[in-house]
Structures are given as structure tokens and as C-alpha cells.
Write a protein that holds these residues in place. Sequence first.
Motif, PDB file in Angstrom:
ATOM      1  N   LEU A  70      10.639   0.098  -2.590  1.00  0.00           N
ATOM      2  CA  LEU A  70       9.603   0.154  -3.621  1.00  0.00           C
ATOM      3  C   LEU A  70       8.795  -1.137  -3.657  1.00  0.00           C
ATOM      4  CD1 LEU A  70       8.406   1.734  -6.060  1.00  0.00           C
ATOM      5  CD2 LEU A  70      10.140   0.617  -7.479  1.00  0.00           C
ATOM      6  N   ALA A  71       9.483  -2.263  -3.597  1.00  0.00           N
ATOM      7  CA  ALA A  71       8.783  -3.558  -3.595  1.00  0.00           C
ATOM      8  C   ALA A  71       7.966  -3.733  -2.315  1.00  0.00           C
ATOM      9  CB  ALA A  71       9.803  -4.686  -3.737  1.00  0.00           C
ATOM     10  N   LEU A  72       8.506  -3.280  -1.177  1.00  0.00           N
ATOM     11  CA  LEU A  72       7.812  -3.450   0.100  1.00  0.00           C
ATOM     12  C   LEU A  72       6.521  -2.646   0.157  1.00  0.00           C
ATOM     13  CD1 LEU A  72       7.919  -4.602   3.014  1.00  0.00           C
ATOM     14  CD2 LEU A  72       9.156  -2.526   3.662  1.00  0.00           C
ATOM     15  N   LEU A  73       6.526  -1.446  -0.446  1.00  0.00           N
ATOM     16  CA  LEU A  73       5.380  -0.543  -0.328  1.00  0.00           C
ATOM     17  C   LEU A  73       4.373  -0.651  -1.467  1.00  0.00           C
ATOM     18  CD1 LEU A  73       7.150   2.717   0.936  1.00  0.00           C
ATOM     19  CD2 LEU A  73       6.057   0.907   2.280  1.00  0.00           C
ATOM     20  N   THR A  74       4.685  -1.432  -2.502  1.00  0.00           N
ATOM     21  CA  THR A  74       3.777  -1.502  -3.652  1.00  0.00           C
ATOM     22  C   THR A  74       3.227  -2.900  -3.930  1.00  0.00           C
ATOM     23  OG1 THR A  74       5.675  -1.784  -5.157  1.00  0.00           O
ATOM     24  CG2 THR A  74       4.870   0.459  -4.803  1.00  0.00           C
ATOM     25  N   CYS A  75       3.698  -3.902  -3.217  1.00  0.00           N
ATOM     26  CA  CYS A  75       3.242  -5.271  -3.510  1.00  0.00           C
ATOM     27  C   CYS A  75       1.952  -5.637  -2.782  1.00  0.00           C
ATOM     28  CB  CYS A  75       4.340  -6.278  -3.140  1.00  0.00           C
ATOM     29  SG  CYS A  75       5.758  -6.237  -4.265  1.00  0.00           S
ATOM     30  N   ASP A  76       1.671  -4.991  -1.675  1.00  0.00           N
ATOM     31  CA  ASP A  76       0.475  -5.277  -0.896  1.00  0.00           C
ATOM     32  C   ASP A  76      -0.523  -4.133  -1.040  1.00  0.00           C
ATOM     33  OD1 ASP A  76      -1.009  -5.047   2.020  1.00  0.00           O
ATOM     34  OD2 ASP A  76      -0.660  -7.135   1.413  1.00  0.00           O
ATOM     35  N   ASP A  77      -1.780  -4.464  -1.325  1.00  0.00           N
ATOM     36  CA  ASP A  77      -2.791  -3.436  -1.568  1.00  0.00           C
ATOM     37  C   ASP A  77      -3.059  -2.586  -0.328  1.00  0.00           C
ATOM     38  OD1 ASP A  77      -3.074  -4.257  -4.165  1.00  0.00           O
ATOM     39  OD2 ASP A  77      -4.762  -5.599  -3.752  1.00  0.00           O
ATOM     40  N   ASP A  78      -3.074  -3.208   0.853  1.00  0.00           N
ATOM     41  CA  ASP A  78      -3.321  -2.446   2.075  1.00  0.00           C
ATOM     42  C   ASP A  78      -2.185  -1.454   2.346  1.00  0.00           C
ATOM     43  OD1 ASP A  78      -5.694  -3.807   2.488  1.00  0.00           O
ATOM     44  OD2 ASP A  78      -4.733  -5.381   3.693  1.00  0.00           O
ATOM     45  N   VAL A  79      -0.966  -1.915   2.120  1.00  0.00           N
ATOM     46  CA  VAL A  79       0.183  -1.027   2.325  1.00  0.00           C
ATOM     47  C   VAL A  79       0.156   0.115   1.321  1.00  0.00           C
ATOM     48  CG1 VAL A  79       2.700  -0.892   2.323  1.00  0.00           C
ATOM     49  CG2 VAL A  79       1.561  -2.892   3.295  1.00  0.00           C
ATOM     50  N   VAL A 134       5.555   6.409  -3.358  1.00  0.00           N
ATOM     51  CA  VAL A 134       4.241   7.068  -3.349  1.00  0.00           C
ATOM     52  C   VAL A 134       3.731   7.250  -4.773  1.00  0.00           C
ATOM     53  CG1 VAL A 134       3.039   9.213  -2.802  1.00  0.00           C
ATOM     54  CG2 VAL A 134       4.616   8.220  -1.148  1.00  0.00           C
ATOM     55  N   VAL A 135       4.620   7.665  -5.677  1.00  0.00           N
ATOM     56  CA  VAL A 135       4.230   7.813  -7.082  1.00  0.00           C
ATOM     57  C   VAL A 135       3.911   6.454  -7.694  1.00  0.00           C
ATOM     58  CG1 VAL A 135       4.988   8.582  -9.360  1.00  0.00           C
ATOM     59  CG2 VAL A 135       5.602   9.904  -7.330  1.00  0.00           C
ATOM     60  N   ALA A 136       4.734   5.451  -7.395  1.00  0.00           N
ATOM     61  CA  ALA A 136       4.559   4.129  -7.999  1.00  0.00           C
ATOM     62  C   ALA A 136       3.296   3.432  -7.515  1.00  0.00           C
ATOM     63  CB  ALA A 136       5.779   3.260  -7.703  1.00  0.00           C
ATOM     64  N   CYS A 137       2.793   3.821  -6.331  1.00  0.00           N
ATOM     65  CA  CYS A 137       1.580   3.188  -5.797  1.00  0.00           C
ATOM     66  C   CYS A 137       0.370   3.409  -6.688  1.00  0.00           C
ATOM     67  CB  CYS A 137       1.289   3.716  -4.389  1.00  0.00           C
ATOM     68  SG  CYS A 137       2.360   3.009  -3.116  1.00  0.00           S
ATOM     69  N   ARG A 138       0.410   4.376  -7.574  1.00  0.00           N
ATOM     70  CA  ARG A 138      -0.711   4.657  -8.477  1.00  0.00           C
ATOM     71  C   ARG A 138      -0.728   3.709  -9.667  1.00  0.00           C
ATOM     72  NH1 ARG A 138       1.166   9.892 -10.277  1.00  0.00           N
ATOM     73  NH2 ARG A 138      -0.548   9.755 -11.763  1.00  0.00           N
ATOM     74  N   TYR A 139       0.295   2.868  -9.785  1.00  0.00           N
ATOM     75  CA  TYR A 139       0.419   2.007 -10.962  1.00  0.00           C
ATOM     76  C   TYR A 139       0.408   0.539 -10.564  1.00  0.00           C
ATOM     77  CZ  TYR A 139       1.804   6.384 -13.130  1.00  0.00           C
ATOM     78  OH  TYR A 139       1.824   7.682 -13.576  1.00  0.00           O
ATOM     79  N   ALA A 140       0.106  -0.302 -11.530  1.00  0.00           N
ATOM     80  CA  ALA A 140       0.038  -1.739 -11.297  1.00  0.00           C
ATOM     81  C   ALA A 140       1.449  -2.311 -11.148  1.00  0.00           C
ATOM     82  CB  ALA A 140      -0.688  -2.424 -12.458  1.00  0.00           C
ATOM     83  N   PRO A 141       1.601  -3.410 -10.393  1.00  0.00           N
ATOM     84  CA  PRO A 141       2.928  -4.029 -10.228  1.00  0.00           C
ATOM     85  C   PRO A 141       3.598  -4.386 -11.553  1.00  0.00           C
ATOM     86  CG  PRO A 141       1.379  -4.930  -8.639  1.00  0.00           C
ATOM     87  CD  PRO A 141       0.576  -4.069  -9.564  1.00  0.00           C
ATOM     88  N   LYS A 142       2.808  -4.806 -12.543  1.00  0.00           N
ATOM     89  CA  LYS A 142       3.378  -5.145 -13.842  1.00  0.00           C
ATOM     90  C   LYS A 142       4.003  -3.925 -14.498  1.00  0.00           C
ATOM     91  CE  LYS A 142       2.167  -7.062 -18.374  1.00  0.00           C
ATOM     92  NZ  LYS A 142       1.062  -7.618 -19.216  1.00  0.00           N
ATOM     93  N   GLU A 143       3.336  -2.799 -14.400  1.00  0.00           N
ATOM     94  CA  GLU A 143       3.866  -1.568 -14.985  1.00  0.00           C
ATOM     95  C   GLU A 143       5.128  -1.100 -14.254  1.00  0.00           C
ATOM     96  OE1 GLU A 143      -0.569   0.072 -16.296  1.00  0.00           O
ATOM     97  OE2 GLU A 143       0.429   0.815 -14.496  1.00  0.00           O
ATOM     98  N   ILE A 144       5.136  -1.263 -12.946  1.00  0.00           N
ATOM     99  CA  ILE A 144       6.324  -0.896 -12.170  1.00  0.00           C
ATOM    100  C   ILE A 144       7.504  -1.776 -12.553  1.00  0.00           C
ATOM    101  CG2 ILE A 144       7.283  -0.714  -9.848  1.00  0.00           C
ATOM    102  CD1 ILE A 144       4.456  -0.202  -8.830  1.00  0.00           C
ATOM    103  N   PHE A 145       7.264  -3.071 -12.678  1.00  0.00           N
ATOM    104  CA  PHE A 145       8.340  -3.997 -13.039  1.00  0.00           C
ATOM    105  C   PHE A 145       8.883  -3.688 -14.432  1.00  0.00           C
ATOM    106  CE2 PHE A 145       9.672  -8.010 -15.033  1.00  0.00           C
ATOM    107  CZ  PHE A 145      10.710  -8.361 -14.172  1.00  0.00           C
TER     108      PHE A 145
END
Length: 262
Positions: A70-79, A134-145
Amino acid sequence: MQAVGGDPVPCANCIPLRQYPTYGSDIQPADEEGQRPKSLGFSNDSIRRGFVRKVYLILLAQLIATLGLLALLTCDDDVKLYVQESKVLFLLAWVGMLVTLGILTCNEGARRRTPTNFIFLMMFSIAQSFLVSVVACRYAPKEIFMSVVITAVVCLGLTVFALQTRFDFTMMGGMLVSFLLVLLVFGFVTMFVNSSVLSKVFVCLGALLFSFYLVFDTQMMMGGKHRYSISPEEYIFAALNLYMDMVNIFLDILQMIGGSDG
């Protein structure tokens, strides 16, 4: 086996173990004092402790793998953009998740045979982790954390509650299945009704339902004084249940926190 005097000698190997999918629901008759006699399996404290330890170690490995991916796929905008637009990876993960889940749920031999059970569980965890990302990519890192922290607190609290409460949630299996079917129908309806209020109600009910499921599955795993329990051989299935409960709680909390990252 017969004794010298002709009286039968009980054989411990002749006692049937409780097996899934009945969740070990064979109920022992009460003895003369009104209490159930001790039987092979969860009545042995060392077997129960070893089973619970194994389940939580497997669950911990699943959660670490999910959080890492989750951290690997959501921390970088290109990823994040690549994950969102890659339909091939999404379909592969979806099919892989369904196939491995079906095997682990329906095939008792594959579920209990080592290392086959660990291989299928690893494949399921990776596929499920990708779908969660994939679902978490729609949200900001702060919201995921925030969702991860809230989910951890909620699951820890529910686990402690399940271990301490005197109420037996293992008798609520039929009721929980009924609520799950109603929730699925309600979710299907919300797909055709463009209402943010209904969507919020749906995810709130989902978080509540899977919270009950987490308590239910925890007590099923613990055995002891609870009426129903899972066989000690079903450590893979017990870890799978707890993992899916926590993942669904996380996804519902993430959607409740809201704000799409655009």
C-alpha cells in the motif's frame, strides 16, 4: 479395543475432530453436573495457545505485506497513476484473488496441506493488497494514514472486547450472514442511485457489520467456553477470516473519511 475383563477401553484416536465448514459445531452433551466434559482439541490449553499464536503470526505477516504494498503504490504520484490506469494488473489481481479465495474456502485438502496452503494464502494476500491499493490510490496519503491508524485502534479494541466479553458471538453466524446479504443488496441499489448520503450509510453499515464479524471470528478462533469453534487444524482459514475482516473495515473507514484526491 477390548480389555482383559471384556470391558471396552476408550481410544483417544477414535474421537472425531471438529472440522470446517461446520466450524467445529459438534456440541458435547452435558455431564451430570451440567458442565460439558473436556474433549480433544480446544479443551487443551497448550493446543489452543499454539493455534492462536500461529494464526496471529500469519495475520501479522499478511498485514505487513499489505501495508508495504500500500505504501509502495500510493506514495508516488506516477506510480499511483499507473496503478489506476493499468486494467490488466487490476483484472489479474481480481481473478487471482477470487481463484485463491475459492480454493482456500472450498478445498479442505489445499487449506490444510503445507506448503500448499501458505502458497495460496500468499497469492491471495498479494492480490488483495493490490486491489486495496487501487482503491486507496483515489485518496490523499494523509487520509490513507488516518484510516490505517483508526483501523488499527478499532481492530485492537474489538479483539480485546472479544476476548473479555462473556457474550457468546459464535451463535450469531446465521444472523451475520443474513445482514451481509441485505448489505450486498443495499450496495447494489446504491450503484444505480447517485446519492452521497446512501453511499455514506452503506460504508457505515459495512464497517459495523465487519466489526461484528471480527468479534465473531476472534471468538471462533479462541474456542474455550464459546459454543462453536474452528478446528486447530484450520489456522489458515482463521487467519484468512481475520485478515478479510480488517481489510474490509479499513476500506469502509477510508471511504468514510472521504475526500477524493482527484
